[in-house]
Scaffold this motif. Structure first.
Motif, PDB file in Angstrom:
ATOM      1  N   LYS A 106     -41.014  15.956 -23.543  1.00  0.00           N
ATOM      2  CA  LYS A 106     -40.354  14.832 -23.755  1.00  0.00           C
ATOM      3  C   LYS A 106     -39.488  14.748 -25.198  1.00  0.00           C
ATOM      4  CE  LYS A 106     -42.471  11.460 -20.694  1.00  0.00           C
ATOM      5  NZ  LYS A 106     -41.080  11.058 -19.853  1.00  0.00           N
TER       6      LYS A 106
ATOM      7  N   TYR B  87     -34.607  10.404 -34.915  1.00  0.00           N
ATOM      8  CA  TYR B  87     -35.587   9.787 -34.291  1.00  0.00           C
ATOM      9  C   TYR B  87     -36.990   9.688 -34.940  1.00  0.00           C
ATOM     10  CZ  TYR B  87     -32.595  10.345 -30.100  1.00  0.00           C
ATOM     11  OH  TYR B  87     -31.478  10.219 -29.330  1.00  0.00           O
TER      12      TYR B  87
ATOM     13  N   GLN C  13     -46.835   0.776 -33.035  1.00  0.00           N
ATOM     14  CA  GLN C  13     -46.618   0.552 -31.376  1.00  0.00           C
ATOM     15  C   GLN C  13     -46.200   1.822 -31.117  1.00  0.00           C
ATOM     16  OE1 GLN C  13     -47.713  -1.127 -29.043  1.00  0.00           O
ATOM     17  NE2 GLN C  13     -48.788  -3.238 -30.025  1.00  0.00           N
ATOM     18  N   VAL C  14     -46.797   2.730 -29.930  1.00  0.00           N
ATOM     19  CA  VAL C  14     -46.234   3.934 -29.589  1.00  0.00           C
ATOM     20  C   VAL C  14     -46.177   4.018 -27.979  1.00  0.00           C
ATOM     21  CG1 VAL C  14     -46.989   5.094 -31.559  1.00  0.00           C
ATOM     22  CG2 VAL C  14     -48.390   4.752 -29.594  1.00  0.00           C
ATOM     23  N   LYS C  15     -45.252   4.952 -27.512  1.00  0.00           N
ATOM     24  CA  LYS C  15     -45.563   5.063 -26.062  1.00  0.00           C
ATOM     25  C   LYS C  15     -46.650   6.171 -25.678  1.00  0.00           C
ATOM     26  CE  LYS C  15     -41.707   3.376 -23.984  1.00  0.00           C
ATOM     27  NZ  LYS C  15     -41.585   2.670 -22.712  1.00  0.00           N
ATOM     28  N   ASN C  16     -47.359   5.797 -24.689  1.00  0.00           N
ATOM     29  CA  ASN C  16     -48.365   6.615 -24.095  1.00  0.00           C
ATOM     30  C   ASN C  16     -47.974   7.494 -23.163  1.00  0.00           C
ATOM     31  OD1 ASN C  16     -50.123   5.455 -26.188  1.00  0.00           O
ATOM     32  ND2 ASN C  16     -50.533   4.048 -24.552  1.00  0.00           N
ATOM     33  N   VAL C  17     -48.186   8.945 -23.212  1.00  0.00           N
ATOM     34  CA  VAL C  17     -47.850   9.818 -22.058  1.00  0.00           C
ATOM     35  C   VAL C  17     -49.103  10.548 -21.528  1.00  0.00           C
ATOM     36  CG1 VAL C  17     -45.494  10.161 -22.703  1.00  0.00           C
ATOM     37  CG2 VAL C  17     -47.259  11.673 -23.574  1.00  0.00           C
TER      38      VAL C  17
ATOM     39  N   ALA D  95     -45.892  14.969 -24.031  1.00  0.00           N
ATOM     40  CA  ALA D  95     -45.374  14.374 -25.194  1.00  0.00           C
ATOM     41  C   ALA D  95     -44.357  15.529 -25.809  1.00  0.00           C
ATOM     42  CB  ALA D  95     -46.144  14.169 -25.978  1.00  0.00           C
TER      43      ALA D  95
END
Length: 583
Positions: free
Chosen positions: A285, A223, A272-276, A282
């Protein structure tokens, strides 16, 4: 930390393997400048050097040791072997993929080999000829790891030629063996050094810990390709004993850093990333996904628990092949910095680790510490108390953390989550202590010091090395060296603290009495550290002196006995040295 009497490792070319593999497996990597070579020098000097005479060999920084160990682990494979195997043919087979740097065998749910190649390419070569097993009606989940299973094509032809495989020891000695070793020692100093040698992590065990982290890193890298899984805590700080848990953290800080050096012109590229909502979310997850991956796909990872709502979220699991109980966290750099600080303190003076190991072993023998979370004193708290005590000696054996901060330069500056974690990282810039007190005196006075410590009003602070008023009402207050608003011993109850004080006073009293009338070695009676580590023996000794007295009166008499004997002990001798007691 290599221990005496444990066989291990050598640098072998293929030609050397053909002539040497039949020798006993007492092999230690001896190349100059390697971690193992450094540890061999430590082993040779441990327990034999005069008090206060420290090894003047330049000492490696904590980061240098970590990086070298990690590099070794990345060139290493773990192989589950048949119980009967021809070592010579086994090494010859592996050498087809490249020269072998070192290897050793150990037992844990079967026979295992840890083999380090000279180049990482050899590992890839071995993986390329390895097949996924056929399990009949069951299905195998394909995963290309560095954890292999070796099978013999025709085992019947090999069994008659086999010589016994010598396995490295991965466990601490039994109570009976330890008792015998301590009773046969020549002095209390020798007893403390013997206990250290028997319980400290061996070279093999240390390598196995770094290898286990590296195998978990391989899973996480699916990952996060540029991540690192780093061990911290007792596995790397020099105070770990055989059998201790393996704490590791997933380091994601290196991801995305490489692009900063390659950007030019007016353009800036970002992933590009996911935001939390928060860093904690984070962390939860990330650990949830890694925990699930370990549970479903990680070879040898069993009993996976995702404990994500703890103050520090973690994944707990057992690594069957190594036998380690593992805790995986992320974003835990302060814990790694604490490990570095303890590593430095342990490396500054040979007496530090010997005293800490003995105090911790004494505490476990009297059920003052426990592997189960609760109101008990922890090993970390006891280590902090040992460091604080050694800072209070005259002259000090260990410097304060504030003093180490004054020696730091710009390269050492370290701010983590707003906390100043700066201290000098080069051990060679710290002047050795001129204190020459023996371990026997230090052990006795450790118990005296904390048997009379004003825990009701004072706290322990290794930053300044002096007693301070407690900022809170907890029975025991030990300031976290970096997160200074935290009390690392907040969990300790008043009853457990009182038990510690009572036992410390009693142990000091026993050592004082032995100074006057020590049993002869031929009497086979427990003495010195051996008497303190056996609760039944210690209780019999104390009860025979103070039978039927109330606990409060008994403790008071013990304390009075210690104080009144101070003047007498300043001139008394035990046949080897004079004992002086500090006020």
């Amino acid at each position: 930390m290599a221990a005496c009497g444990v066989g291990l490792l050598t640098r072998l070319s293929l030609r050397a393997q053909r002539s040497q593999v039949q020798c006993p497996l007492r092999r230690l990597l001896s190349c100059p400048g390697t971690v193992a070579a450094d540890l061999r020098r430590e082993e040779q000097s441990s327990g034999s050097a005069e008090t206060g005479s420290e090894d003047r060999t330049p000492k490696k920084r904590f980061s240098e040791v970590q990086n070298e160990r990690r590099g070794q682990a990345q060139r290493t494979v773990l192989i589950h072997c048949p119980n009967k195997i021809d070592e010579k043919k086994f090494l010859k087979f592996l050498s087809q993929h490249g020269p072998i740097n070192s290897h050793f065998f150990y037992e844990s749910f079967g026979l295992y080999a840890v083999v380090e190649f000279c180049q990482k390419e050899s590992v890839t070569s071995l993986q390329n000829i390895t097949r996924t097993p056929s399990l009949g009606p069951e299905a195998a989940i394909p995963f290309k790891s560095r954890y292999f299973n070796l099978k013999l094509r025709n085992s019947s032809n090999q069994t008659s030629e086999l010589s016994s495989i010598q396995c490295s020891n991965q466990s601490s000695p039994s109570s009976k063996k330890l008792y015998q070793l301590l009773c046969c020692a020549e002095s209390v100093d020798d007893q403390l050094n013997t206990l250290l040698r028997e319980f400290q992590l061996t070279e093999e065990n240390t390598r196995l810990r770094y290898l286990t982290c590296s195998l978990i890193e391989d899973v996480a890298a699916a990952y996060f390709p540029d991540c690192a899984v780093r061990p911290f805590g007792s596995s790397v700080n020099g105070f770990g004993k055989l059998g201790c848990d393996l704490d590791m953290f997933l380091d994601l800080d290196e991801i995305g850093k490489f692009s900063a050096q390659k950007t030019s012109g007016n353009f800036l590229m970002e992933f590009q990333v996911k935001n939390v909502p928060s860093e904690r979310v984070a962390t939860q997850k990330i650990l949830s996904v890694i925990g699930e991956c370990l549970d479903q796909f990680g070879p040898g990872c069993v009993g996976v628990q995702k404990i994500l709502n703890a103050r520090c979220p973690l994944v707990r699991f057992s690594h069957q092949a190594s036998g380690f109980q593992c805790d995986l966290t992320t974003n835990n750099r302060i814990a790694l910095k604490s490990s570095e600080l303890l590593y430095m303190y342990g490396a500054l003076d040979s007496r530090v680790r010997a005293l800490a190991f003995s105090v911790r072993c004494w505490a476990r023998a009297h059920s003052l510490t426990s592997s189960i979370p609760g109101a008990w004193i922890t090993n970390f708290s006891l280590t902090m108390m040992v460091i604080f005590f050694l800072q209070r000696r005259s002259p000090p054996i260990l410097p304060t953390l504030d003093y180490l901060k004054t020696l730091a330069d710009a390269e050492d500056k370290c701010i983590i989550e707003g906390y100043n974690c700066t201290f000098v990282r080069d051990l060679n810039r710290i002047k050795p202590s001129g204190n020459t007190e023996t371990l026997e005196l230090l052990l006795k006075e450790f118990f005296e010091y904390f048997g009379n410590f004003a825990f009701n009003k004072n706290s322990i602070n290794i930053r300044q090395g002096k007693e301070q008023n407690k900022p809170e009402s907890s029975p025991l207050h030990i300031q976290n060296p970096f997160e200074t608003s935290l009390n690392v011993s907040k969990n300790v109850s008043q009853s457990q603290l009182q038990k510690f004080v009572d036992l410390a006073r009693e142990s000091a009293w026993i050592l004082h009495q032995e100074g006057k009338d020590r049993p002869s070695p031929s009497s086979n009676q427990p003495w010195g550290l051996a008497a303190l580590l056996l609760p039944s023996v210690a209780n019999n000794v104390s009860l025979s002196k103070k039978k039927k007295k109330p606990a409060s009166e008994r403790i008071k008499n013990l304390l009075d006995s210690i104080k009144s004997s101070g003047a007498e002990n300043s001139t008394a001798t035990n046949g080897r040295r004079a004992i002086s007691t500090r006020a």
